[in-house]
Design a protein around this motif. Structure first.
Motif, PDB file in Angstrom:
ATOM      1  N   ASP A  27      46.742  44.849  34.114  1.00 53.99           N
ATOM      2  CA  ASP A  27      47.326  43.640  33.532  1.00 53.99           C
ATOM      3  C   ASP A  27      46.245  42.613  33.227  1.00 53.99           C
ATOM      4  OD1 ASP A  27      49.889  44.688  33.838  1.00 53.99           O
ATOM      5  OD2 ASP A  27      50.227  43.709  35.761  1.00 53.99           O
ATOM      6  N   LYS A  28      45.342  42.445  34.182  1.00 51.27           N
ATOM      7  CA  LYS A  28      44.274  41.459  34.003  1.00 51.27           C
ATOM      8  C   LYS A  28      43.380  41.810  32.804  1.00 51.27           C
ATOM      9  CE  LYS A  28      43.683  39.183  38.416  1.00 51.27           C
ATOM     10  NZ  LYS A  28      42.648  38.570  39.267  1.00 51.27           N
ATOM     11  N   LEU A  29      43.091  43.080  32.662  1.00 45.93           N
ATOM     12  CA  LEU A  29      42.272  43.509  31.528  1.00 45.93           C
ATOM     13  C   LEU A  29      42.971  43.221  30.201  1.00 45.93           C
ATOM     14  CD1 LEU A  29      40.825  46.903  32.802  1.00 45.93           C
ATOM     15  CD2 LEU A  29      39.489  44.905  32.111  1.00 45.93           C
ATOM     16  N   LYS A  30      44.253  43.549  30.124  1.00 44.07           N
ATOM     17  CA  LYS A  30      45.015  43.318  28.892  1.00 44.07           C
ATOM     18  C   LYS A  30      45.029  41.828  28.534  1.00 44.07           C
ATOM     19  CE  LYS A  30      48.130  47.255  29.625  1.00 44.07           C
ATOM     20  NZ  LYS A  30      49.510  47.655  30.006  1.00 44.07           N
ATOM     21  N   ILE A  31      45.268  40.991  29.539  1.00 45.00           N
ATOM     22  CA  ILE A  31      45.325  39.550  29.298  1.00 45.00           C
ATOM     23  C   ILE A  31      43.950  39.016  28.914  1.00 45.00           C
ATOM     24  CG2 ILE A  31      45.698  37.308  30.409  1.00 45.00           C
ATOM     25  CD1 ILE A  31      47.972  38.619  32.003  1.00 45.00           C
ATOM     26  N   ILE A  43      36.731  32.851  30.842  1.00 49.34           N
ATOM     27  CA  ILE A  43      37.883  33.541  31.432  1.00 49.34           C
ATOM     28  C   ILE A  43      37.575  33.753  32.906  1.00 49.34           C
ATOM     29  CG2 ILE A  43      39.314  35.613  31.449  1.00 49.34           C
ATOM     30  CD1 ILE A  43      38.580  35.994  28.486  1.00 49.34           C
ATOM     31  N   GLU A  44      38.263  33.001  33.753  1.00 48.38           N
ATOM     32  CA  GLU A  44      38.048  33.124  35.194  1.00 48.38           C
ATOM     33  C   GLU A  44      38.872  34.302  35.710  1.00 48.38           C
ATOM     34  OE1 GLU A  44      37.287  29.797  38.436  1.00 48.38           O
ATOM     35  OE2 GLU A  44      39.416  29.956  37.965  1.00 48.38           O
ATOM     36  N   GLY A  45      38.161  35.360  36.139  1.00 55.06           N
ATOM     37  CA  GLY A  45      38.842  36.605  36.473  1.00 55.06           C
ATOM     38  C   GLY A  45      39.347  36.723  37.884  1.00 55.06           C
ATOM     39  N   GLY A  46      38.894  35.859  38.789  1.00 56.79           N
ATOM     40  CA  GLY A  46      39.309  35.939  40.178  1.00 56.79           C
ATOM     41  C   GLY A  46      38.118  35.832  41.105  1.00 56.79           C
ATOM     42  N   ASN A  47      38.345  36.182  42.359  1.00 58.13           N
ATOM     43  CA  ASN A  47      37.304  36.115  43.385  1.00 58.13           C
ATOM     44  C   ASN A  47      36.851  37.527  43.726  1.00 58.13           C
ATOM     45  OD1 ASN A  47      35.794  35.854  45.760  1.00 58.13           O
ATOM     46  ND2 ASN A  47      36.977  34.075  46.442  1.00 58.13           N
ATOM     47  N   PRO A  48      35.632  37.919  43.357  1.00 57.31           N
ATOM     48  CA  PRO A  48      35.188  39.310  43.579  1.00 57.31           C
ATOM     49  C   PRO A  48      35.036  39.679  45.051  1.00 57.31           C
ATOM     50  CG  PRO A  48      33.376  37.967  42.779  1.00 57.31           C
ATOM     51  CD  PRO A  48      34.609  37.116  42.668  1.00 57.31           C
ATOM     52  N   GLY A  49      35.169  38.694  45.927  1.00 54.51           N
ATOM     53  CA  GLY A  49      35.067  39.010  47.343  1.00 54.51           C
ATOM     54  C   GLY A  49      36.380  38.951  48.082  1.00 54.51           C
ATOM     55  N   SER A  50      37.500  38.764  47.341  1.00 64.78           N
ATOM     56  CA  SER A  50      38.767  38.516  48.035  1.00 64.78           C
ATOM     57  C   SER A  50      39.699  39.715  48.097  1.00 64.78           C
ATOM     58  CB  SER A  50      39.501  37.344  47.371  1.00 64.78           C
ATOM     59  OG  SER A  50      39.914  37.711  46.052  1.00 64.78           O
ATOM     60  N   GLY A  52      40.805  43.934  46.259  1.00 67.31           N
ATOM     61  CA  GLY A  52      40.423  45.099  45.473  1.00 67.31           C
ATOM     62  C   GLY A  52      40.711  44.963  43.999  1.00 67.31           C
ATOM     63  N   LYS A  53      41.827  44.298  43.639  1.00 70.50           N
ATOM     64  CA  LYS A  53      42.182  44.154  42.227  1.00 70.50           C
ATOM     65  C   LYS A  53      41.118  43.364  41.476  1.00 70.50           C
ATOM     66  CE  LYS A  53      46.359  42.494  42.768  1.00 70.50           C
ATOM     67  NZ  LYS A  53      47.723  42.010  42.476  1.00 70.50           N
ATOM     68  N   ASP A  54      40.663  42.274  42.087  1.00 69.76           N
ATOM     69  CA  ASP A  54      39.646  41.453  41.415  1.00 69.76           C
ATOM     70  C   ASP A  54      38.325  42.203  41.303  1.00 69.76           C
ATOM     71  OD1 ASP A  54      41.536  39.515  41.180  1.00 69.76           O
ATOM     72  OD2 ASP A  54      40.626  38.097  42.567  1.00 69.76           O
ATOM     73  N   ILE A  55      37.969  42.925  42.352  1.00 71.17           N
ATOM     74  CA  ILE A  55      36.737  43.712  42.317  1.00 71.17           C
ATOM     75  C   ILE A  55      36.803  44.738  41.190  1.00 71.17           C
ATOM     76  CG2 ILE A  55      35.354  45.401  43.585  1.00 71.17           C
ATOM     77  CD1 ILE A  55      36.187  43.903  46.154  1.00 71.17           C
ATOM     78  N   GLU A  56      37.947  45.422  41.064  1.00 70.27           N
ATOM     79  CA  GLU A  56      38.127  46.415  40.004  1.00 70.27           C
ATOM     80  C   GLU A  56      38.065  45.764  38.630  1.00 70.27           C
ATOM     81  OE1 GLU A  56      41.489  49.589  38.336  1.00 70.27           O
ATOM     82  OE2 GLU A  56      41.756  48.657  40.316  1.00 70.27           O
ATOM     83  N   PHE A  57      38.685  44.590  38.505  1.00 70.87           N
ATOM     84  CA  PHE A  57      38.668  43.897  37.220  1.00 70.87           C
ATOM     85  C   PHE A  57      37.243  43.597  36.782  1.00 70.87           C
ATOM     86  CE2 PHE A  57      38.190  39.794  35.074  1.00 70.87           C
ATOM     87  CZ  PHE A  57      38.834  40.062  33.875  1.00 70.87           C
ATOM     88  N   PHE A  58      36.433  43.033  37.681  1.00 67.18           N
ATOM     89  CA  PHE A  58      35.063  42.677  37.307  1.00 67.18           C
ATOM     90  C   PHE A  58      34.223  43.909  36.962  1.00 67.18           C
ATOM     91  CE2 PHE A  58      36.055  38.697  39.673  1.00 67.18           C
ATOM     92  CZ  PHE A  58      35.797  37.804  38.644  1.00 67.18           C
ATOM     93  N   GLN A  59      34.530  45.023  37.589  1.00 63.44           N
ATOM     94  CA  GLN A  59      33.806  46.254  37.267  1.00 63.44           C
ATOM     95  C   GLN A  59      34.203  46.778  35.895  1.00 63.44           C
ATOM     96  OE1 GLN A  59      34.888  48.711  40.607  1.00 63.44           O
ATOM     97  NE2 GLN A  59      33.109  48.103  41.844  1.00 63.44           N
ATOM     98  N   ARG A  60      35.507  46.784  35.616  1.00 66.63           N
ATOM     99  CA  ARG A  60      35.991  47.397  34.377  1.00 66.63           C
ATOM    100  C   ARG A  60      35.759  46.528  33.147  1.00 66.63           C
ATOM    101  NH1 ARG A  60      42.006  49.376  35.579  1.00 66.63           N
ATOM    102  NH2 ARG A  60      41.812  49.997  33.379  1.00 66.63           N
ATOM    103  N   ILE A  61      35.743  45.214  33.310  1.00 62.87           N
ATOM    104  CA  ILE A  61      35.596  44.333  32.148  1.00 62.87           C
ATOM    105  C   ILE A  61      34.207  44.460  31.527  1.00 62.87           C
ATOM    106  CG2 ILE A  61      34.735  42.286  33.369  1.00 62.87           C
ATOM    107  CD1 ILE A  61      37.383  42.306  30.556  1.00 62.87           C
ATOM    108  N   LYS A  62      33.248  45.007  32.284  1.00 57.54           N
ATOM    109  CA  LYS A  62      31.878  45.150  31.782  1.00 57.54           C
ATOM    110  C   LYS A  62      31.798  46.095  30.587  1.00 57.54           C
ATOM    111  CE  LYS A  62      29.799  44.413  36.353  1.00 57.54           C
ATOM    112  NZ  LYS A  62      29.015  45.050  37.448  1.00 57.54           N
TER     113      LYS A  62
END
Length: 538
Positions: A27-31, A43-50, A52-62
């Protein structure tokens, strides 16, 4: 450029703190991709240390080429520690994003009560944390949490927090109305003072607890803020964040600031609605600029005026934000409403036509019975087409029967038997469903698909029941609204009856009739076509 405003979207972070909003990494990627196309700058994606979803988002958005800066969120280092050893800060650095927002206290009350540390230590936490991000080559944004409350309570300390951030080399200092309780006049006055004293570019982050987040944001921009933080559709904790869907057009169309391109602005409505679908949050029809009713006209006098010039009752051309003008037809409708609606459908009606007057009278009578056509455009279109002689009845009901069975060891089963005439042929079909309406839907489709295979591409997407007279309790008349959609479109239909099944059937039938407007039936051998479709006529 002095009038350029940087748009910072925090839908994926602050927006997800709203009640009932939960986004997967997909969902985050689509948005994020939609926000990038819209032209936001951060685009503030979340907290990469908080989580798993945010960690995955930051990895995949690259893997995507983004014009917007993907931004991580975190807080200043822990008290009495070292920034270089702070786990949260290092995870932000390791995420590989070009920018990060750090939230830090600017209200002495919070320093003592929430952090339980000294005022001096809090200033060190702000300075050292931001300096560490700059040392790692990142763009650093300081969100001065509770700044306005802090300024009103202890202006010297609130400004000192900003100055520490500036000394650390932060790129943006964002003033946060975290509790959402500050008035626009206060926002303007305080931001003006800060802008005069702090050389670092200023941003604004407001919350909507007093229904003033948009007004406060505009006041801050007029006082010198050049970054705006907010969310699509105003999603956020408690009463929400500042709504970018209002802020962007207000700044760009009303106040002369530049936020995104004109072409991107024309995609605002479609983006807002897409994101509401992904977030699974109903979008208010009356939402400014992008709501379905933002440019809807119901009163006959209004419609008569907009036919001459839309500026009489529209503050902007709806196309500027990708929306469109809508004329509603209801018991308040005059002839102008019906005429405009007919023109939209290319139907031959005019104000002097007795047929038009008859349609108006019929609509008013039906609305008196409980029908509501302003929320059921498809049923209205069918009514107008029928009145003008431009509607082919693709099927007629002979009868239907429903049975509901419940046994001790299995859930309730509903079965519907439908007898309809389609293209002169009588069809009997039987189908089961999760409930009576679902069974009727399945049985009717079973009959129609043999002549109109296109019916397989549509489905019911929403079903609402409204009791019209609560005093009648279980014998009350009900109104059923059904929303349907296919690959390209969505439409709504209505049915009213003292019997909920009959009301549902009316709305269901209209949804099918609307889907088949202009569709041609199968003309080849029915038997061969049915065999090809794998259908059995019961």
């Amino acid at each position: 450029m002095a009038n350029q405003i940087s748009i910072f979207d925090t839908t994926l972070r602050d927006g997800t703190q709203g009640e009932g909003i939960s986004l997967t990494a997909d969902d985050k990627l689509k948005i994020a991709l939609k926000l990038n196309a819209l032209g936001v700058h951060y685009i503030e994606g979340g907290n990469p240390g908080s989580n798993g979803k945010d960690i995955e988002f930051f990895q995949r958005i690259k893997q995507y080429s983004m014009q917007a800066k993907i931004t991580a969120f975190g807080s200043t280092r822990r008290k009495n520690s070292v920034a270089e050893h702070d786990t949260s800060l290092n995870r932000i650095v390791e995420s590989g994003v070009p920018a990060a927002t750090l939230v830090g206290k600017a209200w002495d009350f919070h320093v003592h009560t929430a952090l339980q540390t000294t005022l001096e230590e809090n200033l060190a936490m702000i300075s050292e944390s931001l300096a560490y991000l700059k040392l790692k080559g990142m763009e650093a944004i300081y969100d001065a949490e509770h700044f306005f409350d802090g300024y009103k309570n202890n202006p010297e300390y609130a400004i000192a927090a900003l100055k520490k951030a500036a000394e650390a080399g932060t790129d943006w200092i964002v003033l946060c109305d975290t509790n959402g309780g500050t008035m626009p006049v206060e926002i303007h006055e305080i931001v003006s003072r800060v802008a005069a004293e702090i050389q670092t570019p200023i941003g604004i982050h407001t919350h909507n607890d007093c229904e003033l987040a948009v007004a406060n944001t505009l006041a801050a921009v007029q006082a010198g803020a050049r970054q705006v933080q907010g969310t699509i559709n105003g999603y956020g904790e408690r009463c929400g964040n500042a709504n970018l869907c209002s802020i962007i057009p207000n700044l760009q169309l009303k106040l002369g600031y530049s936020c995104i391109s004109d072409e991107q602005l024309r995609s605002l409505t479609s983006n807002a609605r897409y994101i509401s679908e992904i977030a699974n949050v109903h979008m208010p029809v009356g939402q400014a600029y992008v709501g379905n009713a933002a440019f809807a006209h119901k009163g006959g006098i209004h419609v008569s005026a907009i036919m001459r010039d839309s500026k009489t009752y529209e503050h902007i051309a709806p196309e500027l934000v990708g929306n469109k003008q809508r004329v509603l037809v209801s018991e308040l409708a005059g002839q102008s409403n019906v005429l405009v609606k007919a023109q939209e459908l290319n139907l031959n009606m005019n104000l002097d036509n007795a047929e038009t007057r008859a349609v108006i009278d019929k609509i008013k009578d039906l609305e008196h019975q409980g029908y509501q056509f302003e929320g059921a455009d498809a049923s209205l279109e069918l009514l107008l087409r029928q009145a003008s002689g431009q509607l082919e009845e693709v099927f007629t009901l002979e009868s239907f029967k429903i049975s509901v069975e419940k046994t001790s060891n299995r859930p309730v089963i509903s079965e519907a038997i439908v007898k309809v005439t389609v293209q002169g042929e009588t069809m009997f079909t039987v189908a089961e469903g999760n409930g009576p309406v679902n069974a009727l839907d399945n049985a009717l489709r079973k009959a129609l698909v043999q002549f109109y295979p296109v019916i397989q591409t549509m489905h019911l997407s929403d079903y609402k029941v409204r009791v019209l007279d609560e005093k009648e309790t279980t014998a009350a008349k009900v109104r059923v609204l059904i929303e349907s959609q296919d690959i390209e479109n969505s439409w709504s239909t209505v049915g009213v009856s003292n019997n909920i099944i009959e009301a549902s059937w009316e709305a269901l039938v209209d949804s099918m009739r609307y889907a088949l407007i202009g569709k041609q039936p199968i003309v080849a051998s029915h038997d061969s076509q049915r065999q090809h479709l794998g259908l059995v006529n019961h």
